[in-house]
Design an enzyme around this catalytic site. Structure first.
Site, short mmCIF file in Angstrom:
data_model
loop_
_atom_site.label_atom_id
_atom_site.label_comp_id
_atom_site.label_asym_id
_atom_site.label_seq_id
_atom_site.Cartn_x
_atom_site.Cartn_y
_atom_site.Cartn_z
N ASN A 71 -0.70 14.24 -1.41
CA ASN A 71 0.18 12.77 -0.90
C ASN A 71 1.54 13.53 -1.32
OD1 ASN A 71 0.05 9.62 -1.20
ND2 ASN A 71 0.49 10.23 -2.98
N THR A 72 2.10 13.12 -0.89
CA THR A 72 3.72 12.50 -1.98
C THR A 72 4.34 11.55 -2.07
OG1 THR A 72 4.25 13.89 0.26
CG2 THR A 72 6.43 13.30 -0.35
N HIS A 128 4.03 3.33 6.59
CA HIS A 128 3.04 4.85 5.98
C HIS A 128 4.19 5.81 6.30
CE1 HIS A 128 0.89 7.89 7.66
NE2 HIS A 128 0.99 8.86 8.60
N LYS A 178 -8.22 12.82 -2.20
CA LYS A 178 -7.03 13.26 -1.01
C LYS A 178 -6.25 14.46 -0.70
CE LYS A 178 -3.10 10.75 1.00
NZ LYS A 178 -2.25 9.87 0.86
N HIS A 209 3.06 6.05 -2.49
CA HIS A 209 4.11 6.80 -2.36
C HIS A 209 5.28 6.61 -3.18
CE1 HIS A 209 1.92 8.73 1.11
NE2 HIS A 209 1.91 7.05 1.63
N ARG A 258 0.51 -1.47 0.18
CA ARG A 258 0.14 0.06 -0.25
C ARG A 258 0.72 1.60 0.26
NH1 ARG A 258 -3.30 2.18 4.49
NH2 ARG A 258 -4.56 3.86 3.47
#
Length: 146
Positions: A70-71, A143, A67, A39, A34
């Site tokens: 996001n990076t 994460h 969203k 990412h 994920r």
């Protein structure tokens, strides 16, 4: 009766395979995959607004809502994984499983001008410090903390 016996044997076989490590639907591996989906984009394919609009939609981050931020990290998996062996630092949630490293990124910020799934993003490319939470043995990124 025969069906119950068959189901019991199948359950026993599955538990045996799990115990031997031959079948591993591990939560850590799921979180790693994920993380990669959300990412990682290597090699970098952009850093513009168009890049962000395309990638956010392609990676499934425009449904059911846009969203907000996001990076995307533009490094190979081994470079990102290696961040997990740097010294531990405190994560935003207080846990001590975060690690820091400097990488090439594109930050995508929702402009708030459109609705899902056609979200509109502003892209900004840079080289900066990221903080990643890692879990498992060996530790893998799960994460993006900041």
């Amino acid at each position: 009766m025969a069906l119950q016996k068959t189901l019991s044997l199948l359950l026993l076989l599955l538990l045996t395979l799990l115990g031997l490590g031959l079948v591993q639907p591990s939560y850590g591996q799921f979180m790693y995959q994920r993380f990669l989906r959300q990412h990682v984009d290597f090699p970098a394919t952009g850093g513009t607004n168009l890049y962000c609009n395309t990638m956010m939609q392609r990676r499934g981050m425009t449904r059911p809502t846009c969203k907000q931020f996001n990076t995307f990290i533009h490094e190979d998996n081994s470079t990102i994984d290696a961040i997990c062996i740097t010294p531990n630092i405190r994560c935003k949630n207080g846990k001590m499983n975060c690690h820091a490293g400097v990488v090439n990124v594109t930050d995508c910020r929702d402009t708030g001008r459109t609705r899902p799934p056609n979200c509109s993003y502003q892209g900004s490319a840079s080289t900066r410090l990221v903080v990643i939470a890692c879990n498992g043995n060996p530790p893998l990124p799960v994460h993006l903390d900041r």
